[in-house]
Structure formats: C-alpha cells, structure tokens
Scaffold this active site. Structure first.
Site, PDB file in Angstrom:
ATOM      1  N   GLN A 270       0.807  -1.214   0.000  1.00  0.00           N
ATOM      2  CA  GLN A 270       0.000   0.000   0.000  1.00  0.00           C
ATOM      3  C   GLN A 270       0.842   1.267   0.000  1.00  0.00           C
ATOM      4  O   GLN A 270       0.315   2.366  -0.226  1.00  0.00           O
ATOM      5  CB  GLN A 270      -0.939   0.008   1.215  1.00  0.00           C
ATOM      6  CG  GLN A 270      -0.226   0.175   2.539  1.00  0.00           C
ATOM      7  CD  GLN A 270      -1.133  -0.004   3.745  1.00  0.00           C
ATOM      8  OE1 GLN A 270      -1.682  -1.086   3.968  1.00  0.00           O
ATOM      9  NE2 GLN A 270      -1.327   1.063   4.509  1.00  0.00           N
ATOM     10  N   CYS A 276      -5.204   0.457   3.618  1.00  0.00           N
ATOM     11  CA  CYS A 276      -5.280  -0.968   3.948  1.00  0.00           C
ATOM     12  C   CYS A 276      -6.686  -1.515   3.741  1.00  0.00           C
ATOM     13  O   CYS A 276      -6.864  -2.678   3.366  1.00  0.00           O
ATOM     14  CB  CYS A 276      -4.821  -1.197   5.382  1.00  0.00           C
ATOM     15  SG  CYS A 276      -5.775  -0.286   6.628  1.00  0.00           S
ATOM     16  N   HIS A 412      -6.159  -1.375  11.620  1.00  0.00           N
ATOM     17  CA  HIS A 412      -5.527  -1.889  10.405  1.00  0.00           C
ATOM     18  C   HIS A 412      -6.375  -3.002   9.809  1.00  0.00           C
ATOM     19  O   HIS A 412      -6.783  -3.929  10.520  1.00  0.00           O
ATOM     20  CB  HIS A 412      -4.126  -2.405  10.720  1.00  0.00           C
ATOM     21  CG  HIS A 412      -3.331  -2.782   9.520  1.00  0.00           C
ATOM     22  ND1 HIS A 412      -3.251  -1.993   8.391  1.00  0.00           N
ATOM     23  CD2 HIS A 412      -2.567  -3.887   9.256  1.00  0.00           C
ATOM     24  CE1 HIS A 412      -2.469  -2.569   7.495  1.00  0.00           C
ATOM     25  NE2 HIS A 412      -2.042  -3.715   7.995  1.00  0.00           N
TER      26      HIS A 412
END
Length: 465
Positions: A270, A276, A412
C-alpha cells in the site's frame, strides 16, 4: 516533567496489569458503549494534562510516603465522552526528592536509580469541564516489576555505538536516504529508541514471535500510525450495517490455508498511504471470484482509492463502505488496467473494463471457531485488528498482551487466509499489504483462540453469485 514515551515502550510494565490491577475484564468492551469506543490520546492533549495533574494530587493526598511522587512516564491514555469525559490513564509514578510540604511542580526525581522508587498505576477520572469538577473513579497501583533493562554489561556509549552499526546496515538493506545530516541524526535516535521498544515487546510476547529491526524502525509510533494505519476502523458509529452471513455448515477442520488452493494473489504494498481497507476488500473479492469462477484475478485497489466517495482514500476507510461503493460503481477493474499509485487521483473507472463484480456483502460471526469454519468453507475473509505489535514484527506467532492490544482500538485492515498451529500454538495466517519484505514474506501470524487484538470483531466478505 513528563518524559516523551511511545505507548509500546512500556509494554513490560503492563504485563502484570491485566490480572494484578484487575483490568482483564475491562479491555474487551468499551467503557460505556455508545456513542463510541475510547479514543487514544497523545501526551500533548490539554485535557489529559489536567487529568494527570489531578491524578498526582489525589495519589499524594492518599499516600503515606514521606516524599511526593509524580508521573515519570505516560504508558497509555484514553478518553470517552459520557456526560463529561472519562479518562483511563496508565502511568509510572516515581518518588521525588521533595517532602510533602513542597510544591510538586518544582521537585526533581532522584538521579540515582537505586533511590528511584516507581509504581505502575491505573487511574480512571471523570471530568465535567462545565462544572469544573473532577472525580477519581478508580486508582490501582503496584510496584514496577523488575529494573529497567538498561544493561549493566554495556555502557550507554557502547549501546549507542552498537546502534550506529545496526542503523548503517538498516539503511543499506532498506535503501534509506535522508536529505540532511540533521535528519539522519534524528532517525538514528528514533532507531535507537525503537530497538528498546522491540526488546520490550519481545521479552513479554506470549507466543513465538520475533521482534526487532524492520523497514519501519526509523519511524516514531505516531509517524507509523498516521502513515500506514487506519483510525477510522475504530469508529463504530461510522460503520454501515451488513447482513449476517449464513453460519458454516460444519465444524472447522484442524487447519486450512487458501494459499494452498489458489485463492490468494501475491502480497501487495500500500506504500505510504492508509489504504489498507482497499487491499483487505480486494483480497476478499479476489478469493470470492476465484471460488465462483475458477480464475484468480489481481483487482484494483487504486479504483477504490480514487472512486470510493464513501471513504477517505489514503486517510482511511471502512470495508463496509467499500463493498457498497463497488456495487454502485458496477465492479472492479484489474490491477493491470487500473494500477496502484499510492495517492488519490481523479477517478478513471471504465465500466467496460470491469473484471469482477459483487452482489452484496455480509458480516461474519465474532466467534473464532465459527470464523475458522466459515473461512474453510467460503474463502479468505476481510478482517481488521489492532496493529499494536506489527511495527517491529519479523516472524513467528505474535501474541501480545490484551491490555495493550485493545480489541476495541482497531486500526488496520488485512486479509485472513488461513489458520493452523505451530508446535501447539494456534494461529491465524494474515495477508498484510506492506510488501513482501515485511514479516514472513508479507504475512503476519497472530495467536488464535483469545480474540487477540480484536481479530474477530470486523470479519466480512463480499457476495458473488
């Protein structure tokens, strides 16, 4: 005066808090529930400074010690709005050279470590600013466990020299170049401090993980979080409701890995973009498309970064939004047709280039056994977790202490591709989006069976008919 401290630096102090301070039952849920979960605070927060001063005053009023104590290190702090502000603060309190008749603000700590007595304390404070009133809801303290790991075998100068050598190797390995000598010196200092943090995490990991130097070792915790993580994931009120997935038809097999069955594309990167969420969702759809059509495609994350109006591109997003955006757009282009740049640009989606589409999305059970069974039957799952231990993870099964890897502070999004055990330690196999030079060829392995780091809280999948 408080010393600057990253949250994870003091993990060693938290090892005893979960049981000895009675916090184990608290970290699995928000303090008050709606309207949201606790918010992590930086040390510079004005309200936190006031709360810390109040905590010091109340501690010293109730202490029988001859000398005043004050906060020597902030370990963690959160707040939640509920008819005022409720602060939950974990700190080190150390004794000063001043007796109780003195002004605390002017008191110095003992410079000799043998005279510096330190306690680890958890305070819960309810502050009502418009009434000018603060209330101490809870105070639990205990002596700090063990001496600081400053190493009696090596002097600070020797440790610094060793760090310089490691830093030079780090720069070569990860092709790091700094614009000025001042910046290089600053990154060396951060690197040196991060070595200590990794050692703390290593010494208390409950699994088999190895922590140490990674490509993120020259970043402060704040830089790492703001660049690579996704704070929107912990904002529960922003998430769109999804239909519940049908339960699995049978129990989970002992182990499963979709990499062995052709449903997982190569690890992607990324870059310096908090996207993400897009990688997690495209990874899930790649697996679903493979299972329904027999063809593994690499799908475009950049299309979501550019064209998803429900999310915030490199500033974060939610899988639930991404599924809806894909349905509204009409599908995803391939990676080759709409390649990744790592920054937001104008939407260049073309419907005639759609490579895969979805018909809906579902939310999964929060039971890990059911998640494993569903994964084995239906394919890789988009999940999210608290990335507390991931900055310095190198390999093995990570099992952080729950008090620091709070399951409500998810930040995340990743892809769950399988599960199993290593030498009796159960794990989840997690495809990350930080490149193949992270972790184990781009993968992170997390302990399975204790809802570690909130891995069970945001499981979801696209539906492809």
């Amino acid at each position: 005066m408080l010393t600057e401290c990253q949250t994870v630096l003091c993990l060693a102090l938290a090892a005893v808090l979960g049981s000895a301070l009675g916090l184990g039952e608290d970290v699995d849920r928000p303090l008050f529930g709606p309207p949201g979960s606790p918010i992590r605070l930086m040390q510079s927060d004005p309200g936190l400074k006031k709360a810390l001063q109040f905590a010091e005053e109340r501690y010293n009023l109730g202490s029988n010690a001859m000398h005043l104590r004050k906060v020597s290190r902030l370990i963690s702090a959160t707040k939640q709005l509920v008819k005022g502000i409720r602060y939950t603060i974990t700190v080190e309190l150390s004794n000063t050279k001043c007796k109780k008749s003195a002004m605390l603000r002017t008191c110095d700590f003992y410079p000799e470590l043998q005279n510096l007595k330190t306690e680890v304390c958890v305070f819960e404070i309810w502050d009502v600013p418009w009434q000018g009133a603060s209330t101490l809801l809870k105070q639990k303290c205990q002596p700090k466990a063990g001496p600081e790991e400053t190493s009696e075998a090596a002097s600070p100068k020797q440790l610094q020299e060793a760090s310089v050598g490691l830093f030079k190797n780090f720069m070569v390995k990860y092709n790091k170049v700094y614009s000025t000598q001042e910046e290089a010196d600053r990154r060396l200092q951060i690197f040196h401090e991060n070595l200590k943090i990794a050692e703390k995490i290593q010494s208390l990991d409950q699994g088999s993980a190895e922590y140490g130097i990674t490509k993120f070792s020259d970043l402060t915790e704040e830089e790492f979080r703001s660049t690579y993580l996704n704070p929107l994931l912990s904002q529960w009120t922003l998430q769109r409701p999804m239909k519940l997935a049908s339960p699995p038809r049978g129990p989970a097999p002992a182990s499963w890995d979709w990499r062995d069955h052709g449903a997982v594309s190569t690890v992607k990167n990324q870059g310096m973009c908090g996207s993400c969420w897009a990688f997690s969702v495209t990874g899930n759809i790649e697996g679903q498309w493979f299972l329904k059509n027999g063809k593994l495609l690499s799908l475009s994350e950049q299309e979501l970064v550019d064209c998803d109006r429900l999310d915030q591109a490199c500033r974060g997003g939610l899988p639930s939004n991404a599924y809806e955006a894909i349905e509204n757009l009409g599908g995803l282009e391939s990676e080759s047709d709409y390649s990744y740049t790592g920054h937001k640009q104008s939407c260049d989606f073309t419907s005639r280039k759609v490579a895969a589409y979805i018909n809906g999305s579902v939310e999964l059970s929060k039971d890990e056994s059911e998640i494993a069974a569903w994964l084995a039957e239906n394919g890789p799952i988009s999940v999210a977790l608290n990335a507390f231990a991931m900055q310095f993870y190198r390999k093995g099964v990570s099992h952080p202490f729950k008090i620091f890897c709070n399951p409500w502070m998810i930040d995340h999004a990743v892809l769950l591709v399988g599960y199993g055990d290593r030498n009796g330690t159960p794990f989840w196999a997690i495809k990350n989006s930080w490149g193949e030079d992270y972790g184990e060829q781009g993968y992170y392995y997390l302990y399975r069976g204790s809802n570690a780091c909130g891995i069970n809280r945001m499981g979801s999948s696209a539906v492809v008919n």
